[in-house]
Design an enzyme around this catalytic site. Sequence first.
Site, PDB file in Angstrom:
ATOM      1  N   ALA A 193      -5.214  -2.272   5.579  1.00 20.21           N
ATOM      2  CA  ALA A 193      -6.555  -1.782   5.915  1.00 20.21           C
ATOM      3  C   ALA A 193      -7.451  -1.893   4.694  1.00 20.21           C
ATOM      4  O   ALA A 193      -6.958  -1.992   3.564  1.00 20.21           O
ATOM      5  CB  ALA A 193      -6.476  -0.316   6.357  1.00 20.21           C
ATOM      6  N   GLY A 205       0.829  -1.206   0.000  1.00 23.64           N
ATOM      7  CA  GLY A 205       0.000   0.000   0.000  1.00 23.64           C
ATOM      8  C   GLY A 205       0.863   1.254   0.000  1.00 23.64           C
ATOM      9  O   GLY A 205       2.098   1.189   0.035  1.00 23.64           O
ATOM     10  N   TRP A 207      -6.398  12.167   4.418  1.00 22.98           N
ATOM     11  CA  TRP A 207      -6.160  12.629   3.035  1.00 22.98           C
ATOM     12  C   TRP A 207      -4.758  12.216   2.546  1.00 22.98           C
ATOM     13  O   TRP A 207      -3.990  13.051   2.053  1.00 22.98           O
ATOM     14  CB  TRP A 207      -6.323  14.146   2.933  1.00 22.98           C
ATOM     15  CG  TRP A 207      -7.703  14.673   3.160  1.00 22.98           C
ATOM     16  CD1 TRP A 207      -8.700  14.132   3.917  1.00 22.98           C
ATOM     17  CD2 TRP A 207      -8.261  15.896   2.617  1.00 22.98           C
ATOM     18  NE1 TRP A 207      -9.826  14.925   3.884  1.00 22.98           N
ATOM     19  CE2 TRP A 207      -9.580  16.019   3.096  1.00 22.98           C
ATOM     20  CE3 TRP A 207      -7.765  16.899   1.796  1.00 22.98           C
ATOM     21  CZ2 TRP A 207     -10.415  17.097   2.772  1.00 22.98           C
ATOM     22  CZ3 TRP A 207      -8.590  17.982   1.481  1.00 22.98           C
ATOM     23  CH2 TRP A 207      -9.899  18.061   1.958  1.00 22.98           C
ATOM     24  N   LEU A 257       1.385   3.754   2.245  1.00 20.99           N
ATOM     25  CA  LEU A 257       2.225   4.031   3.411  1.00 20.99           C
ATOM     26  C   LEU A 257       3.272   2.943   3.598  1.00 20.99           C
ATOM     27  O   LEU A 257       4.434   3.238   3.925  1.00 20.99           O
ATOM     28  CB  LEU A 257       1.346   4.152   4.676  1.00 20.99           C
ATOM     29  CG  LEU A 257       2.111   4.395   5.965  1.00 20.99           C
ATOM     30  CD1 LEU A 257       2.900   5.708   5.901  1.00 20.99           C
ATOM     31  CD2 LEU A 257       1.167   4.410   7.170  1.00 20.99           C
ATOM     32  N   TYR A 265     -16.437   2.702   7.928  1.00 18.94           N
ATOM     33  CA  TYR A 265     -14.966   2.782   7.943  1.00 18.94           C
ATOM     34  C   TYR A 265     -14.479   3.368   9.269  1.00 18.94           C
ATOM     35  O   TYR A 265     -13.621   2.793   9.949  1.00 18.94           O
ATOM     36  CB  TYR A 265     -14.491   3.634   6.761  1.00 18.94           C
ATOM     37  CG  TYR A 265     -13.005   3.920   6.742  1.00 18.94           C
ATOM     38  CD1 TYR A 265     -12.075   2.915   6.498  1.00 18.94           C
ATOM     39  CD2 TYR A 265     -12.530   5.222   6.949  1.00 18.94           C
ATOM     40  CE1 TYR A 265     -10.716   3.196   6.469  1.00 18.94           C
ATOM     41  CE2 TYR A 265     -11.172   5.506   6.913  1.00 18.94           C
ATOM     42  CZ  TYR A 265     -10.264   4.492   6.679  1.00 18.94           C
ATOM     43  OH  TYR A 265      -8.925   4.772   6.656  1.00 18.94           O
TER      44      TYR A 265
HETATM   45  N1  LIG Z   1      -5.610   6.585   2.177  1.00 21.50           N
HETATM   46  C1  LIG Z   1      -6.049   7.554   2.971  1.00 21.50           C
HETATM   47  O1  LIG Z   1      -6.478   8.636   2.521  1.00 21.50           O
HETATM   48  C2  LIG Z   1      -6.038   7.359   4.457  1.00 21.50           C
HETATM   49  C3  LIG Z   1      -6.572   8.369   5.278  1.00 21.50           C
HETATM   50  C4  LIG Z   1      -6.557   8.185   6.665  1.00 21.50           C
HETATM   51  C5  LIG Z   1      -6.009   7.034   7.196  1.00 21.50           C
HETATM   52  N2  LIG Z   1      -5.514   6.057   6.388  1.00 21.50           N
HETATM   53  C6  LIG Z   1      -4.964   4.857   6.999  1.00 21.50           C
HETATM   54  O2  LIG Z   1      -3.596   4.787   6.645  1.00 21.50           O
HETATM   55  C7  LIG Z   1      -3.190   3.410   6.532  1.00 21.50           C
HETATM   56  C8  LIG Z   1      -2.457   3.205   5.223  1.00 21.50           C
HETATM   57  O3  LIG Z   1      -3.328   3.568   4.159  1.00 21.50           O
HETATM   58  P1  LIG Z   1      -2.881   3.425   2.627  1.00 21.50           P
HETATM   59  O4  LIG Z   1      -3.517   4.538   1.869  1.00 21.50           O
HETATM   60  O5  LIG Z   1      -1.404   3.208   2.550  1.00 21.50           O
HETATM   61  O6  LIG Z   1      -3.628   2.061   2.255  1.00 21.50           O
HETATM   62  P2  LIG Z   1      -3.691   1.313   0.856  1.00 21.50           P
HETATM   63  O7  LIG Z   1      -2.775   1.952  -0.129  1.00 21.50           O
HETATM   64  O8  LIG Z   1      -5.141   1.158   0.524  1.00 21.50           O
HETATM   65  O9  LIG Z   1      -3.078  -0.111   1.217  1.00 21.50           O
HETATM   66  C9  LIG Z   1      -3.711  -0.960   2.090  1.00 21.50           C
HETATM   67  C10 LIG Z   1      -3.064  -2.322   1.987  1.00 21.50           C
HETATM   68  O10 LIG Z   1      -3.768  -3.184   2.897  1.00 21.50           O
HETATM   69  C11 LIG Z   1      -3.542  -4.484   2.464  1.00 21.50           C
HETATM   70  N3  LIG Z   1      -4.556  -5.423   2.960  1.00 21.50           N
HETATM   71  C12 LIG Z   1      -5.892  -5.371   2.773  1.00 21.50           C
HETATM   72  N4  LIG Z   1      -6.470  -6.447   3.357  1.00 21.50           N
HETATM   73  C13 LIG Z   1      -5.476  -7.170   3.942  1.00 21.50           C
HETATM   74  C14 LIG Z   1      -5.432  -8.366   4.688  1.00 21.50           C
HETATM   75  N5  LIG Z   1      -6.543  -9.060   4.980  1.00 21.50           N
HETATM   76  N6  LIG Z   1      -4.235  -8.831   5.131  1.00 21.50           N
HETATM   77  C15 LIG Z   1      -3.098  -8.134   4.846  1.00 21.50           C
HETATM   78  N7  LIG Z   1      -3.062  -6.999   4.129  1.00 21.50           N
HETATM   79  C16 LIG Z   1      -4.249  -6.512   3.679  1.00 21.50           C
HETATM   80  C17 LIG Z   1      -3.527  -4.442   0.950  1.00 21.50           C
HETATM   81  O11 LIG Z   1      -2.548  -5.386   0.598  1.00 21.50           O
HETATM   82  P3  LIG Z   1      -2.393  -6.107  -0.864  1.00 21.50           P
HETATM   83  O12 LIG Z   1      -2.201  -4.968  -1.826  1.00 21.50           O
HETATM   84  O13 LIG Z   1      -1.174  -6.935  -0.689  1.00 21.50           O
HETATM   85  O14 LIG Z   1      -3.658  -6.884  -1.107  1.00 21.50           O
HETATM   86  C18 LIG Z   1      -3.150  -2.987   0.623  1.00 21.50           C
HETATM   87  O15 LIG Z   1      -1.919  -2.904  -0.054  1.00 21.50           O
HETATM   88  C19 LIG Z   1      -4.467   2.599   6.719  1.00 21.50           C
HETATM   89  O16 LIG Z   1      -4.536   2.153   8.054  1.00 21.50           O
HETATM   90  C20 LIG Z   1      -5.585   3.575   6.482  1.00 21.50           C
HETATM   91  O17 LIG Z   1      -6.762   3.240   7.181  1.00 21.50           O
HETATM   92  C21 LIG Z   1      -5.500   6.200   5.028  1.00 21.50           C
END
Ligand SMILES: NC(=O)c1ccc[n+]([C@@H]2O[C@H](COP(=O)([O-])OP(=O)(O)OC[C@H]3O[C@@H](n4cnc5c(N)ncnc54)[C@H](OP(=O)(O)O)[C@@H]3O)[C@@H](O)[C@H]2O)c1
Length: 277
Positions: free
Chosen positions: A61, A10, A151, A12, A126
Amino acid sequence: MKILITGANGQLGRELAKQYKDKKGIDLILTGSSDLDITNLKVVYSFINERKPDVIINCAALTAVDKCETEIDMAYKINTIGAKNLASAANEIGAEIVQVSTDYVFGGNIDKQLTEFDEVNPQTVYGKTKLAGELLVKSHNPKHYIIRTAWLYGDGNNFVKTMLALSKTNKTLKVVNDQKGTPTSTVDLARVIIKLVEDKNYGVFHCTCKGQCTWYEFTKEIFRLKGITTEVLPCSTDEFPRAAKRPEYSVLRNYTLELTTGDITRSWQDAINEYLL
Ligand SMILES: NC(=O)c1ccc[n+]([C@@H]2O[C@H](COP(=O)([O-])OP(=O)(O)OC[C@H]3O[C@@H](n4cnc5c(N)ncnc54)[C@H](OP(=O)(O)O)[C@@H]3O)[C@@H](O)[C@H]2O)c1
């Protein structure tokens, strides 16, 4: 020090891996969902017992907030149970857990920058699943870092990339101008996470870039920096109905960072400028 990053494919996860690779004395274990499904308790326990990390950084996530409204079980499984599984397996071997959370734990309707000491009040599936994840991580492992961000953009799918892609096929674009927040680069967030872990500064932290803007203002800045001539028009949330209710005002203050390690994040303008270079 051995560090396990879950959700390493992902946005982060990728940035953390990049920053840790430049550091000496760090042994990284990077897992995606096919290497380590965090929802499977048995698999999590055996993986962690075998590899014995000192720190687990959970970047996995279900981040698609609209999908969470319909895929409720999946959202709780990944965002809540998955987080609990990791916290508890870490606790068994005396390891620390970093859980990344979100501004969606708040109601998003108070015109005030929110600190870690403000009341939570999630309005979406969520937000509820992420808050439940926070609470279970806290109760299953005293050595926790809970870091709320918002964001987020980095190496992966995000708002910035969507807008850049849309600009290629549209002469004008309507963008929501009645939701305020803070665009945050994974670069800043990863720096803060690494610092908190280095300092063993446990607790709950807000971590966004500094300042605030609407999605419309953010888009205007992205296009200005890239010299894109697509016209951006402000519109209201009502014009783009979504399954998950979006917060009107969701600006976090990095208050615990200010009070402890110091807030090393940049302004959102400086961060997006560097991202688009
Ligand atoms: N994106 C935002 O705007 C945002 C905002 C606030 C907070 N956050 C938080 O920041 C964190 C990082 O977000 P991000 O944007 O980097 O997320 P992301 O790019 O959507 O990546 C999430 C990763 O979670 C993995 N995943 C999903 N289900 C899984 C499972 N059952 N077991 C293991 N891995 C699993 C996926 O892995 P695979 O690709 O290998 O399937 C995916 O690569 C999260 O906790 C999110 O809630 C994000």
